[in-house]
Design a protein around this motif. Structure first.
Motif, short mmCIF file in Angstrom:
data_model
loop_
_atom_site.label_atom_id
_atom_site.label_comp_id
_atom_site.label_asym_id
_atom_site.label_seq_id
_atom_site.Cartn_x
_atom_site.Cartn_y
_atom_site.Cartn_z
N UNK A 32 44.88 -10.59 76.09
CA UNK A 32 44.43 -10.90 74.73
C UNK A 32 43.22 -10.06 74.36
N UNK A 33 43.31 -9.39 73.25
CA UNK A 33 42.16 -8.68 72.68
C UNK A 33 42.42 -8.50 71.20
N UNK A 34 41.42 -8.76 70.36
CA UNK A 34 41.66 -8.56 68.93
C UNK A 34 41.38 -7.12 68.50
N UNK A 35 41.01 -6.30 69.44
CA UNK A 35 40.81 -4.88 69.16
C UNK A 35 42.07 -4.15 69.62
N UNK A 36 42.87 -3.72 68.64
CA UNK A 36 44.21 -3.22 68.95
C UNK A 36 44.19 -2.00 69.87
N UNK A 37 43.27 -1.06 69.59
CA UNK A 37 43.25 0.17 70.40
C UNK A 37 42.88 -0.14 71.85
N UNK A 38 41.99 -1.10 72.05
CA UNK A 38 41.59 -1.46 73.42
C UNK A 38 42.76 -2.13 74.14
N UNK A 39 43.45 -2.98 73.42
CA UNK A 39 44.60 -3.67 74.02
C UNK A 39 45.68 -2.64 74.40
N UNK A 40 45.91 -1.69 73.51
CA UNK A 40 46.92 -0.66 73.80
C UNK A 40 46.52 0.17 75.02
N UNK A 41 45.22 0.45 75.11
CA UNK A 41 44.75 1.22 76.27
C UNK A 41 45.04 0.45 77.57
N UNK A 42 44.81 -0.87 77.51
CA UNK A 42 45.04 -1.69 78.70
C UNK A 42 46.52 -1.66 79.10
N UNK A 43 47.40 -1.74 78.10
CA UNK A 43 48.85 -1.70 78.39
C UNK A 43 49.18 -0.40 79.12
N UNK A 44 48.61 0.71 78.63
CA UNK A 44 48.92 2.01 79.24
C UNK A 44 48.31 2.15 80.62
N UNK A 45 47.06 1.76 80.75
CA UNK A 45 46.37 1.91 82.05
C UNK A 45 47.02 1.06 83.12
N UNK A 46 47.34 -0.18 82.73
CA UNK A 46 47.85 -1.12 83.73
C UNK A 46 49.38 -1.01 83.88
N UNK A 47 49.98 -0.20 83.02
CA UNK A 47 51.46 -0.03 83.03
C UNK A 47 52.13 -1.39 83.14
N UNK A 48 51.78 -2.25 82.18
CA UNK A 48 52.22 -3.64 82.27
C UNK A 48 53.14 -4.01 81.11
N UNK A 49 54.04 -4.96 81.38
CA UNK A 49 54.82 -5.51 80.27
C UNK A 49 54.35 -6.94 79.97
N UNK A 50 53.11 -7.24 80.37
CA UNK A 50 52.52 -8.56 80.06
C UNK A 50 52.55 -8.79 78.55
N UNK A 51 52.69 -10.06 78.15
CA UNK A 51 52.73 -10.36 76.71
C UNK A 51 51.33 -10.17 76.12
N UNK A 52 51.27 -9.52 74.96
CA UNK A 52 49.97 -9.23 74.35
C UNK A 52 49.69 -10.16 73.16
N UNK A 53 48.45 -10.63 73.10
CA UNK A 53 48.01 -11.53 72.02
C UNK A 53 46.73 -10.98 71.41
N UNK A 54 46.50 -11.35 70.13
CA UNK A 54 45.19 -11.02 69.54
C UNK A 54 44.41 -12.28 69.22
N UNK A 55 44.94 -13.43 69.66
CA UNK A 55 44.30 -14.70 69.33
C UNK A 55 44.26 -15.57 70.59
N UNK A 56 43.06 -16.02 70.94
CA UNK A 56 42.90 -16.75 72.22
C UNK A 56 43.72 -18.04 72.26
N UNK A 57 43.74 -18.77 71.13
CA UNK A 57 44.41 -20.08 71.14
C UNK A 57 45.92 -19.93 71.36
N UNK A 58 46.49 -18.81 70.95
CA UNK A 58 47.92 -18.56 71.24
C UNK A 58 48.08 -18.07 72.69
N UNK A 59 47.18 -17.20 73.10
CA UNK A 59 47.19 -16.64 74.47
C UNK A 59 47.14 -17.76 75.51
#
Ligand SMILES: NC(=O)c1ccc[n+]([C@@H]2O[C@H](COP(=O)([O-])OP(=O)(O)OC[C@H]3O[C@@H](n4cnc5c(N)ncnc54)[C@H](O)[C@@H]3O)[C@@H](O)[C@H]2O)c1
Length: 418
Positions: A32-59
């Motif tokens: 979860x991160x509400x900063x889209x570019x940071x979240x995208x960076x994490x997806x690429x770095x961690x090479x993950x298919x984890x579900x991504x959220x921008x809102x903690x209460x949903x996460x």
């Protein structure tokens, strides 16, 4: 099958923390991160298919055993509380609570929850700190009566490449965080090594007149908080919080009734013991210098991990605590975490009040809960737009003015913040 399923909240520092949990056999299932570019960076770095959220209460509704809190420095407690209420184990970056009121609320949530709460304080797990812990435990130094912890992290004010990552918008916590607040790296190793917990705090700031440099958008103008604590075993600590004077390094020194140990300022990985000639251990010289090293079966993974390998060992302590069904050892448990945050918060108040001494509250006791339950004073802007209610420096309003700030943020505005 994965050891545990974990979620990551905050994808700056969080990326490195996630890597350690992955190498410890856990599965990253949500981020979860509400900063889209940071979240995208994490997806690429961690090479993950984890579900991504921008809102903690949903996460937080995602099915997971653990949440790593690596969001803004001063906003961990409200999210830790939501996790504890759902029985999710919490691994929280420093500090545990940004206000005294949050400390009360965090303690109450921890008291009601069966989940494990751990402050992810990694500096005690650096190899030189672990070596000093071993020597202190041997009893050779006698009783530790005094210890010093210095965490000094200056940054070049013209290094825009670093600044764009570190304080990338005007209200970012790193611009407003008083020097006493970032205290866990200086006091944590002392508490871990001695088992002592602070009972009183007083502090003075070392003011750095900001006119010697161009504005870098940083509002805090103190270069160090010199904090003294009186502890529950009658020992005294002197710690810096996060200092910013020249030159970089983390240094610790323990003085016992028979001798002392410290890591060297000229070579931080080297430790030095010195004894009273009449009290030295048999066969040991009065003075000894040697290089600290890990003696650990996981050395291959440790050597790939951040902060000299201490990040991996810290995460391992957490996972082992969950497996044992126990709260983590001192000083990573909720009581010690809140005590450290109280040193940070009340240390700053001491600075603002001319060095006045404050008692460190014990939030297990109703009396202390009532004193601080509504104490929401904070020198750091909230991400909900809340303005600071107290100054962030010993000299109020000594930071850059609006025009200087604008100049700095205009300079970095087109630079990527990931
Ligand atoms: N132990 C260490 O050695 C060490 C080193 C670096 C940072 N840290 C700690 O780690 C934490 C994070 O540090 P950082 O440098 O990554 O900070 P940062 O401010 O750069 O990043 C925090 C991230 O959390 C996200 N975030 C914050 N609130 C959110 C919300 N409500 N919803 C969704 N996303 C949210 C932000 O968008 C950002 O990407 C801090 O507490 C810091 O003190 C510890």
């Amino acid at each position: 099958m994965a050891r545990f399923k974990f979620g990551l909240f905050g994808t700056g520092r969080g990326i490195a923390l996630a890597q350690d949990f992955l190498s410890l056999g856990c599965e990253l299932v949500a981020m979860c991160d509400f900063h889209e570019a940071r979240l995208n960076k994490a997806v690429n770095w961690l090479k993950t298919d984890a579900k991504c959220y921008d809102n903690f209460d949903e996460f937080i509704e995602h099915d997971m055993d653990i949440v790593i809190l690596a969001n803004f420095f001063h906003e961990h407690a409200p999210y830790a509380i939501k996790c504890l209420e759902k029985g999710i184990h919490v691994y929280s970056e420093c500090i545990s609570n940004g206000t005294m009121a949050e400390g009360v609320a965090l303690m109450e949530a921890a008291e009601k929850s069966n989940a494990v709460y751990m402050l992810a304080e990694n500096y005690p797990q650096m190899n030189f700190n672990m070596e000093m812990q071993k020597v202190i435990k041997s009893g050779n130094l006698g009783r530790i009566v005094y210890a010093e912890g210095e965490y000094n992290h200056p940054m070049h004010y013209e290094d825009l490449n670093m600044r764009r990552l570190y304080n990338y918008f005007p209200d970012h916590w790193r611009s407003w965080c008083p020097t006493s607040y970032y205290v866990t790296h200086s006091i944590g190793p002392l508490m871990r090594a001695t088992g002592a917990s602070p009972k009183k705090v007083s502090a003075f700031a070392a003011f750095a007149d900001p006119v010697y440099r161009e504005s870098d958008g940083i509002q805090v103008t103190d270069s160090a908080a010199i904090i003294t604590t009186y502890n529950d075993d009658k020992s005294v600590f002197k710690v810096t919080g996060c200092a910013g004077y020249g030159a970089h390094g983390s240094f610790y020194r323990f003085c016992g009734t028979k001798g002392q140990i410290e890591n060297l300022r000229s070579a931080p990985g080297t430790v030095m013991t010195r004894y009273n000639s009449w009290e030295k251990p048999e066969g040991s010289p009065v003075k000894l210098l040697y290089e600290a090293s890990y003696d650990d079966p996981d050395i291959a993974k440790i050597s790939k991990s951040g902060h000299g390998g201490s990040d991996y060992i810290t995460a391992r302590i957490f996972l082992e605590s969950i497996e044992k069904g126990e709260q983590p050892p001192f000083p990573y448990n909720v009581d010690a975490a809140i005590a450290m945050s109280s040193v940070a918060i009340l240390g700053h108040r001491s600075i603002l009040e001319g060095g006045k001494s404050f008692e460190i509250p014990n939030f297990r006791e109703e009396k202390w809960k009532e004193i601080y339950r509504n104490d929401t004073l904070s020198p750091i802007p909230g991400s909900d737009g809340t303005r600071p209610s107290i100054p962030c420096s010993s000299v109020p309003n000594s930071g850059p003015n609006e025009e200087q700030c604008k100049k700095f943020f205009d300079e970095i505005k087109d630079m990527p913040v990931v």
